[in-house]
Motif scaffolding. Structure first.
Motif, PDB file in Angstrom:
ATOM      1  N   LEU A  38      49.526  42.984  45.632  1.00  8.61           N
ATOM      2  CA  LEU A  38      48.549  42.617  44.607  1.00  8.61           C
ATOM      3  C   LEU A  38      48.729  43.559  43.417  1.00  8.61           C
ATOM      4  CD1 LEU A  38      45.105  41.873  46.340  1.00  8.61           C
ATOM      5  CD2 LEU A  38      46.643  40.284  45.177  1.00  8.61           C
ATOM      6  N   GLU A  55      41.434  47.883  35.232  1.00 15.09           N
ATOM      7  CA  GLU A  55      41.702  46.536  34.734  1.00 15.09           C
ATOM      8  C   GLU A  55      41.028  45.487  35.620  1.00 15.09           C
ATOM      9  OE1 GLU A  55      45.835  45.789  34.073  1.00 15.09           O
ATOM     10  OE2 GLU A  55      46.007  47.353  32.537  1.00 15.09           O
ATOM     11  N   ARG A  58      47.170  45.339  41.323  1.00 15.72           N
ATOM     12  CA  ARG A  58      45.971  46.054  40.851  1.00 15.72           C
ATOM     13  C   ARG A  58      46.362  47.210  39.940  1.00 15.72           C
ATOM     14  NH1 ARG A  58      43.925  45.327  46.307  1.00 15.72           N
ATOM     15  NH2 ARG A  58      42.117  43.906  46.260  1.00 15.72           N
ATOM     16  N   ARG A  59      45.676  47.313  38.768  1.00 16.41           N
ATOM     17  CA  ARG A  59      45.884  48.450  37.870  1.00 16.41           C
ATOM     18  C   ARG A  59      44.520  49.064  37.590  1.00 16.41           C
ATOM     19  NH1 ARG A  59      50.458  48.539  33.586  1.00 16.41           N
ATOM     20  NH2 ARG A  59      52.120  47.313  34.547  1.00 16.41           N
ATOM     21  N   SER A  60      44.475  50.375  37.610  1.00 18.04           N
ATOM     22  CA  SER A  60      43.212  51.104  37.464  1.00 18.04           C
ATOM     23  C   SER A  60      42.473  50.704  36.185  1.00 18.04           C
ATOM     24  CB  SER A  60      43.523  52.608  37.462  1.00 18.04           C
ATOM     25  OG  SER A  60      42.406  53.322  37.026  1.00 18.04           O
ATOM     26  N   GLU A 106      38.365  40.407  40.431  1.00 17.04           N
ATOM     27  CA  GLU A 106      37.833  41.775  40.517  1.00 17.04           C
ATOM     28  C   GLU A 106      37.767  42.322  39.104  1.00 17.04           C
ATOM     29  OE1 GLU A 106      40.343  44.232  42.939  1.00 17.04           O
ATOM     30  OE2 GLU A 106      40.248  42.888  44.683  1.00 17.04           O
ATOM     31  N   SER A 130      47.139  41.259  36.727  1.00 18.89           N
ATOM     32  CA  SER A 130      46.206  42.279  36.243  1.00 18.89           C
ATOM     33  C   SER A 130      46.323  42.399  34.730  1.00 18.89           C
ATOM     34  CB  SER A 130      46.544  43.628  36.896  1.00 18.89           C
ATOM     35  OG  SER A 130      45.678  44.636  36.410  1.00 18.89           O
ATOM     36  N   LEU A 178      41.441  42.048  37.971  1.00 13.53           N
ATOM     37  CA  LEU A 178      42.395  41.256  38.757  1.00 13.53           C
ATOM     38  C   LEU A 178      42.023  39.794  38.540  1.00 13.53           C
ATOM     39  CD1 LEU A 178      44.724  41.674  40.934  1.00 13.53           C
ATOM     40  CD2 LEU A 178      42.944  41.196  42.631  1.00 13.53           C
ATOM     41  N   GLN A 202      42.776  35.767  39.366  1.00 12.56           N
ATOM     42  CA  GLN A 202      43.429  34.769  40.218  1.00 12.56           C
ATOM     43  C   GLN A 202      43.969  33.659  39.321  1.00 12.56           C
ATOM     44  OE1 GLN A 202      40.958  32.788  43.144  1.00 12.56           O
ATOM     45  NE2 GLN A 202      42.763  32.255  44.358  1.00 12.56           N
TER      46      GLN A 202
END
Lengths: 330, 330
Positions: A18, A24, A20-22, A62, A115, A26, A28
């Motif tokens: 996945l 940021e 995921r970037r701090s 997210e 992301s 997420l 779909q």
């Protein structure tokens, strides 16, 4: 998750992490479009390795602010450093340290999730279908021309190209009321491009030099053109544009390709031509135009594929008769 | 009459006919300047055969209106058809049927006499020396940049070139108060170019690629440039300019040469660069600037030759240490 990735070879993988970037969001991915830039990247342009794709609509899964979760969004593809002069002026499109979704240092939209910074995401109105929303990014790029060059009812405009981006440029140009000629290789695609207005001319460049092509165009035209938009991505596009444009006229370069172009620059000097490079545009005007219903992009969708069928989707997108291929993800 | 002519071979002839044209003025040439375009024509650029020369000061010898005889004049070099849209708008510079003094279908100024329409001639004030008046045409070309591109005290400008035209562009740019860097091959010429303001950098392009040259420039510069003026006439000038210019910046192309240029046009698109071709300018602002005494062009005259010494004058003009060579005719 599933993703369509390029690492020198294009392939669908089932085990991509996945993205995921701090700090940021997420997102779909619901649907994503294949652009000519994607096809160029697979040929080596931009040196990008990773998940491809930058035209998409999705739903926030997210986010740092939980109230954003569930919103249907499109996303500006350039993510800036937030520190340089460009970013501080509110425009990350030329940030020297930017990442670009599916193009530069950031995995893209041909995946179950992507992301992006929350600031890049724009919620879209309910009247915009998923299918139309995928066109927000390329429509913004087409509309950007009007921010750079003055085109109005008294302008004599030629558009070179009848492909993915050229179709949108034709729709945008027709909206200005200009006198428009669309020049391309495919009668069916030209008919589609000019359904909102304008005339078309079939020119097969395979067997002719840019000069010969220009002579054929000008034999049926009263005048040279004030503005010529090159959106064919062909190596002969710019030399042809240079042969078609009026003295003191403007050429807008919309297409990126990874080849060198040979040009007689003395023509640019003697005829005082202006050449304007044009890339990404602002999303808001594109959303407004698509939501207004004044332009119809559904007709531009040649076919839809699932993410699993990503390889077939790319093959189809590279066919000369294709316009927009969508990957339907969720 | 005597004339310096090119018909595939450059030679001084003694028996050229007087260039009388119906309804035009006959001008006795006092002094004329050799331009890089003249040197390019002798290499084959523009396919011109005839008497060369388009920078001059002279005295009207014959005219339809006898009261004009004896006036000291300079002359706009483009003579239009007076019928097309360009001519009717008062600008013959892009008339498709124009003749151009010493460049296209009209014998030029390296002769005892030349012919131009009366409307092309502008009387010059007595405070302008003959020597300075020869610079009106190229100074108009340099000033034309400011009509095409906004340059002011907040602009970061690079000028590529230290030759004949670049020297004038440097003087003009310095007048705007911009931050100016002049890039050239010759320390002495760069010192001359920046005497009115600006900094300079010696770069010898013979042994370096445009990318390497750009790295050398940018290693000593804080920022890329908002505007880059290419006035070197070198094939590497435009690729170097493309490596030096800021995103959304402007490249002004001032030099004509007859070679093809290979360019990575995707850089123009991705960085949204504007390339502006720039040729001839209006004479009046150039006369005003030269008459004001604010810029000193006398220092740019490397040597003066008689018309009989025309061949030696061309050899001298082609030497890399030379700037402006004048032919003193009367």
């Amino acid at each position: 998750m599933k993703a369509l990735r390029f690492d020198g070879t294009l392939r669908v993988v089932g085990d991509a992490p996945l993205p995921r970037r701090s700090g940021e969001a997420l997102v779909q991915v619901i649907s994503a479009g294949i652009c000519s830039t994607d096809l160029e990247i697979v040929k080596g342009y931009a040196g990008f390795h990773g998940t491809l794709g930058h035209e998409f609509v999705g739903r926030i899964a997210e986010a740092p602010d939980a109230s954003l979760i569930g919103r249907r969004v499109v996303g500006e593809i350039n993510a800036g450093c937030e520190k340089c002069d460009w970013c501080r002026a509110g425009d990350a499109r030329h940030c020297p340290n930017r990442t670009v979704l599916g193009i530069k240092d950031r995995d893209g939209a041909f995946a179950e999730f992507l992301s992006l910074p929350v600031g890049n995401l724009i919620e879209i109105p309910s009247e915009l279908t998923d299918e139309a929303a995928v066109f927000v990014e390329p429509m913004a790029a087409a509309l950007h021309i009007l921010e750079q060059v003055s085109i109005g009812p008294s302008s004599n405009v030629a558009l070179i190209g009848d492909g993915k981006l050229a179709q949108l440029v034709a729709l945008v140009a027709a909206q200005t009321g200009c006198r428009l000629l669309v020049i391309g290789k495919h009668k069916l695609k030209l008919d589609l491009a000019t359904r909102g207005g304008g005339r078309s001319l079939v020119i097969d460049g395979a067997s002719a030099s840019p000069g010969e092509m220009a002579n054929r165009v000008l034999s049926s035209e009263r005048d040279r053109f004030d503005v010529v938009v090159e959106a064919s991505g062909s190596a002969t596009g710019l030399p042809l544009a240079l042969s078609l444009v009026n003295p003191r006229g403007t050429i807008v370069l919309k297409s990126t390709h990874h080849r060198l172009t040979e040009l007689q620059m003395s023509t640019v000097v003697v005829n005082e031509i202006t050449i304007v490079g044009s890339r990404c545009g602002r999303f808001r005007p594109a959303i407004d135009l698509l939501a207004s219903g004044c332009v119809d992009v559904a007709a531009l969708v040649t076919a839809q594929f699932s993410l699993d069928e990503g390889m077939s989707a790319f093959e189809k997108a590279a066919e000369s008769s294709s316009i927009k291929i969508l990957l339907t993800v969720a």
